[in-house]
Design a protein around this motif. Structure first.
Motif, mmCIF file in Angstrom:
data_model
loop_
_atom_site.group_PDB
_atom_site.id
_atom_site.type_symbol
_atom_site.label_atom_id
_atom_site.label_comp_id
_atom_site.label_asym_id
_atom_site.label_seq_id
_atom_site.Cartn_x
_atom_site.Cartn_y
_atom_site.Cartn_z
ATOM 1 N N TYR A 238 6.904 -14.552 -4.317
ATOM 2 C CA TYR A 238 6.042 -13.562 -5.054
ATOM 3 C C TYR A 238 7.043 -13.214 -6.466
ATOM 4 N N ASN A 239 8.309 -13.085 -6.190
ATOM 5 C CA ASN A 239 9.302 -12.812 -7.223
ATOM 6 C C ASN A 239 9.072 -13.637 -8.475
ATOM 7 N N ALA B 261 5.970 -8.713 -2.974
ATOM 8 C CA ALA B 261 7.365 -9.294 -2.684
ATOM 9 C C ALA B 261 8.423 -8.444 -1.856
ATOM 10 N N CYS C 262 8.874 -13.842 -0.177
ATOM 11 C CA CYS C 262 9.201 -12.820 -1.186
ATOM 12 C C CYS C 262 9.615 -13.468 -2.454
#
Length: 204
Positions: free
Chosen positions: A26-27, A11, A23
């Protein structure tokens, strides 16, 4: 490196590369994996979280505290809303952590233009916690950003009057209130507020 740490590093990598949707993805995967890990290990609070290495533990705890500040576009703020809502509903948060996450949730709605939802959240927070000045302060900042200066002034004055006199946000609230009065050319009220601020400083 465990799977959760890997997701956090990815991220951060995509954030640096300005790949904001990746990003955000992935968070979100980080939170889903972290929640699953916590449930499997009967963890409910930030203090409970631990991994085999101190480094992994630190990376995950830092992510929990800081991921909100990385949001710069709508996809990230929408993802943050999902993550923060999950954190609030699942985790046992300290008073300080809950205030921070509540503000982050309301401000994320503000940042995607859902002003009514943001306003309703802050009103709910204040109704439930009338002495927590940080909620009045956060609410007022969103109103000022929308140039609703009179409403912001009323909120700040109410918050200052209701707050504990040693509240950390007391001085910042006074400063924003004074600046807001000056921005609408109400210099007499700005001076009165400055005098009130000085009085409060002597009492604290």
């Amino acid at each position: 490196m465990n799977e959760i740490t890997y997701l956090i590093i990815q991220a951060e990598k995509f954030l640096e590369e300005k790949e904001y949707e990746l990003c955000a993805s992935y968070n979100l995967d980080t939170w889903i994996s972290l929640k699953e890990y916590m449930m499997q290990n009967d963890m409910k609070s930030l203090n409970d979280i631990y991994f085999k290495t101190k480094e992994d533990t630190k990376i995950v705890k830092d992510w929990f505290k800081n991921f909100i500040v990385d949001a710069v576009n709508e996809a990230q703020f929408k993802t943050n809303i999902e993550i923060i809502s999950g954190i609030i509903s699942y985790m046992e948060l300290s008073d300080k952590e809950l205030i921070e996450k509540n503000r982050e949730l309301a401000d994320s709605y503000f940042n995607i233009g859902e002003y009514e939802t943001c306003e309703n959240l802050y009103k709910t927070y204040i109704e439930k916690n009338p002495k927590v000045l940080e909620y009045y302060y956060g609410y007022a900042l969103t109103l000022i950003n929308r140039q609703e200066f009179i409403k912001a002034i009323n909120i700040l004055e109410e918050g200052i009057d209701n707050s504990f006199k040693d509240d950390y946000f007391l001085n910042p609230a006074f400063e924003v209130l004074i600046d807001t009065y000056e921005n609408i050319n109400e210099f007499e009220n700005a001076n009165k507020t400055r005098e009130k601020q000085n009085t409060f400083k002597k009492l604290s």
